[in-house]
Scaffold this motif. Structure first.
Motif, short mmCIF file in Angstrom:
data_model
loop_
_atom_site.label_atom_id
_atom_site.label_comp_id
_atom_site.label_asym_id
_atom_site.label_seq_id
_atom_site.Cartn_x
_atom_site.Cartn_y
_atom_site.Cartn_z
N VAL A 236 18.93 37.38 53.46
CA VAL A 236 18.80 36.61 54.74
C VAL A 236 19.66 35.55 54.67
O VAL A 236 20.67 35.26 55.48
N TRP A 237 19.37 34.39 53.78
CA TRP A 237 20.35 33.41 53.48
C TRP A 237 21.63 33.41 53.49
O TRP A 237 22.73 32.87 53.90
N ASN A 238 22.02 34.63 52.51
CA ASN A 238 23.25 34.88 52.18
C ASN A 238 24.15 35.16 53.36
O ASN A 238 25.28 34.82 53.72
N GLU A 239 23.59 36.27 54.34
CA GLU A 239 24.00 36.65 55.47
C GLU A 239 24.42 35.47 56.50
O GLU A 239 25.21 35.56 57.42
N TRP A 240 23.53 34.57 56.43
CA TRP A 240 23.57 33.34 57.47
C TRP A 240 24.93 32.50 56.88
O TRP A 240 25.45 31.94 57.86
N ASN A 241 24.77 32.27 55.69
CA ASN A 241 26.00 31.61 55.08
C ASN A 241 27.15 32.34 55.28
O ASN A 241 28.54 31.66 55.61
N ASN A 242 27.26 33.81 55.44
CA ASN A 242 28.46 34.36 56.07
C ASN A 242 28.69 34.53 57.53
O ASN A 242 29.68 35.19 57.98
N LEU A 243 27.67 34.13 58.17
CA LEU A 243 27.46 33.89 59.71
C LEU A 243 27.74 35.33 60.19
O LEU A 243 28.27 35.78 61.37
N ASP A 244 27.02 36.19 59.42
CA ASP A 244 26.94 37.55 59.86
C ASP A 244 25.51 37.67 60.43
O ASP A 244 24.54 38.18 59.70
N LEU A 245 25.35 37.45 61.78
CA LEU A 245 23.98 37.42 62.37
C LEU A 245 23.44 38.78 62.75
O LEU A 245 22.17 38.93 62.70
N SER A 247 23.57 41.34 60.33
CA SER A 247 22.68 41.23 59.10
C SER A 247 21.45 40.70 59.21
O SER A 247 20.30 41.03 58.66
N VAL A 248 21.57 39.61 59.57
CA VAL A 248 20.26 38.53 59.61
C VAL A 248 19.28 39.19 60.55
O VAL A 248 18.19 39.38 60.10
#
Ligand SMILES: Nc1ncnc2c1ncn2[C@@H]1O[C@H](COP(=O)(O)OP(=O)(O)OP(=O)(O)O)[C@@H](O)[C@H]1O
Ligand SMILES: [Mg+2]
Lengths: 277, 299
Positions: A236-245, A247-248
């Motif tokens: 979750v945190w990684n996808e947030w860093n990728n701004l891939d909402l 996936s979040v």
């Protein structure tokens, strides 16, 4: 008959709510990101980037389809399938939880049977129990020197209390009549513990175990955000860093589904050991 | 010679909650013969269950001793089977398993099949057969639960059977059936029975001897009334026996009046033995239709 029709109507209502909710969500999204209406400033600061917006449910569903059709792929440390990530989390939860059960249930038995043990251990329990499990994290990382084991320790420490307290409570509350049945049949203490006290207290113990697994699943997400590496929390945190909402949101849903599954599994055991007086 | 079960100078005191002491009974002394069926009658709260718990070895008296078969009672034993007032079945076990629980405790050397066979036999004896024995206690009626509890106790052949108001919660019809079953099982064995009840008619039907208790505190086992009605007894026939009403009146008067008059008297020194009472209007020297003779023989 009446219950089955009630269940049927409830299912219809749930489905309707779901569809209506998704439609509103879907309809609300385009209004938010009509790129043409953005000011130049917004365009410059990147607010109009499609990836930064909340995705519509159709995108989330497409993502879910894509992820779930190949959940176990492994393309390096930062790109693993959702199945692998969830697998890591479940593994940590189960190990920490099992360790907690192995300690909490016998100790709870002791506390429940012996007023002396109860009085002596109660102050420790009262002080340790309200500590947020994450507060142990720095200490655990320092002492254990291993992020994997630290995450397991945090699960252990957060799931031990409900099991310990419920076991003690269940054992102390076993009806004296039942213990007297064991006594009049000259059962030794070990036999009494296994054939009378354990089955009598089992529903209460299982309630504690069910609360514990719920807490453990809540805590693992936060713990993995801290320790990183693998697991659904890290994902979750990684996808947030990728701004891939997209996936979040998808992983948030998966966290809910797995949590529900864990609870249902213990609910099943709880029903199996419950009895009517 | 000492009787089979001998209670000597048994005293029970509890803290009364206000710093003082509550004496339930003091220096109670009585005996029960082997094979005898003894019923104890007394008002609520006089200490009957307390006596029973002490006889079972589940609690210790403040002072005094209980001797059974020449050895002092210390803690519970398989030789003393208890049918608890509230059945005390284990609710997570099936009917059959509640009985096998007891049987395998008594006979750890038996095979599983032997244990099941023996248990099934005793359940059948109290009228529980077929599918019923695989149900949980919560799925049984009150009368059925009571019978399971009786089967569990009888299956172990205890030397002494302790029954605490075993039929208290049953309707008259079920009660009658189980009383008959109890008598049937008891008459075929050497067992001694000690039973608590509130029901005078039940006591006369079942007992060889009735112990009468006065009200507490300082309750006493004041009288020991012999039931001079021959066995086998039958519920409908015993009421026609000439001794029936004489005995019944004696018991009713005791419980209605004398138990209160005698209540709370501290009896001072020594042991309190019950006064033996024998009421028999059919004895040859008594003229027919004479008023019931009441002879109190003091030891
Ligand atoms: N653990 C205890 N602590 C204090 N007092 C007690 C305790 N157990 C019993 N008593 C008292 O002892 C007395 C006798 O109680 P017991 O249960 O033997 O009565 P009982 O004759 O069996 O009455 P019932 O017919 O209602 O069952 C009562 O006055 C009760 O309040
Ligand atoms: Mg009682």
């Amino acid at each position: 008959m009446p219950t089955s029709s009630l269940n049927f109507r409830a299912a219809i209502l749930s489905l309707t709510l779901l569809v209506v909710g998704l439609l509103i969500w879907e309809a609300a999204i385009p209004a938010q990101k009509a790129v043409g209406e953005l000011t130049e400033y917004e365009l410059l600061t990147g607010a109009g980037q499609p990836k930064a917006g909340v995705p519509p449910p159709s995108e989330v569903i497409a993502k879910a389809w894509e992820q779930l059709s190949n959940p176990f792929y492994d393309a390096g440390p930062n790109d693993k399938g959702i199945g692998i990530q969830i697998g890591y989390s479940i593994y940590r939860v189960l190990v920490g939880y099992a360790l907690a059960a192995v300690i909490a249930i016998p100790l709870g038995f002791l506390i429940g049977m012996s007023p002396l043990a109860y009085k002596a251990l109660n102050p420790f329990i009262q002080v340790l129990r309200p500590i947020s499990p994450l507060a142990w994290m720095p200490l655990a990382l320092f002492v254990i020197q291993d992020s994997e084991a630290s995450a397991i320790f945090v699960i252990f420490i957060c799931s031990i209390w409900p099991m310990l307290i419920n076991t003690a409570f269940g054992v102390a509350g076993v009806r004296e009549d039942w213990v007297n049945v064991a006594r009049t049949h000259e059962l030794n203490p070990l036999k009494t513990a296994f054939t009378v006290i354990l089955p009598a207290a089992a529903p209460t113990i299982l309630t504690g175990m069910r609360i514990s697994i719920g807490i453990a699943w809540l805590v693992i997400v936060a713990a993995e955000m801290l320790v990183g590496g693998t697991g659904i929390g890290y994902y979750v945190w990684n996808e947030w860093n990728n701004l891939d909402l997209t996936s979040v949101i998808f992983s948030i849903l998966m966290i809910g589904v797995v949590g529900m599954g864990l609870d249902a599994a213990l609910g099943f055991v709880q029903r199996a050991v419950s009895y009517a007086e | 010679m000492k009787p089979f079960l001998s209670v000597e100078n048994m005293t029970q005191r509890y803290p009364d909650g206000q710093g003082g002491e509550l004496t339930v009974f003091e220096d109670a002394t009585f005996g029960v013969e082997k094979g005898e069926f003894v019923v104890i009658l007394g008002h609520s709260g006089c200490g009957k269950s307390t006596i029973m718990n002490i006889l079972a070895g589940l609690s210790d008296p403040t002072s005094g001793v209980v001797i059974m078969d020449g050895t002092e009672v210390k803690g519970p034993s398989l030789d003393r089977g208890v049918v608890f007032q509230n059945y005390s079945l284990l609710p997570w076990l099936s009917t059959l398993k509640n009985v096998t629980f007891g049987v395998s405790a008594r006979h750890p050397e038996w095979s599983r099949a032997q244990v099941i066979e023996h248990s099934t036999k005793y359940l059948a004896m109290v009228g529980l057969e077929g599918d019923v024995i695989h149900r949980k206690p919560s799925q049984l009626s009150g009368g059925m639960r009571q019978r399971v509890s009786i089967a569990r106790a009888f299956a172990n052949h205890p030397k002494l059977l302790l029954l605490d108001e075993p039929f208290g919660a049953l309707d008259a019809l079920t009660r009658g059936t189980i009383q008959d079953e109890l008598l049937k099982i008891w008459s075929g064995t050497e067992q001694t029975v000690f039973m608590i009840t509130h029901d005078i008619d039940e006591a006369i039907l079942l007992a060889d001897r009735i112990l009468l208790m006065t009200n507490g505190p300082y309750a006493r086992v004041a009288e020991s009334v012999e039931i001079t009605i021959p066995r086998p007894r039958n519920r409908t026939e015993i009421i026609e026996h000439p001794n029936y009403y004489a005995i019944r009146n004696h018991l009713v008067t005791f419980l209605g009046k004398r138990s209160k008059e005698m209540a709370g008297q501290k009896t001072g020194e020594g042991s309190n033995r019950p006064t033996p009472v024998r009421i028999d209007t059919t004895e040859p020297e008594e003229p027919e239709n004479a008023p019931p003779a009441l002879r109190a023989v003091n030891e």
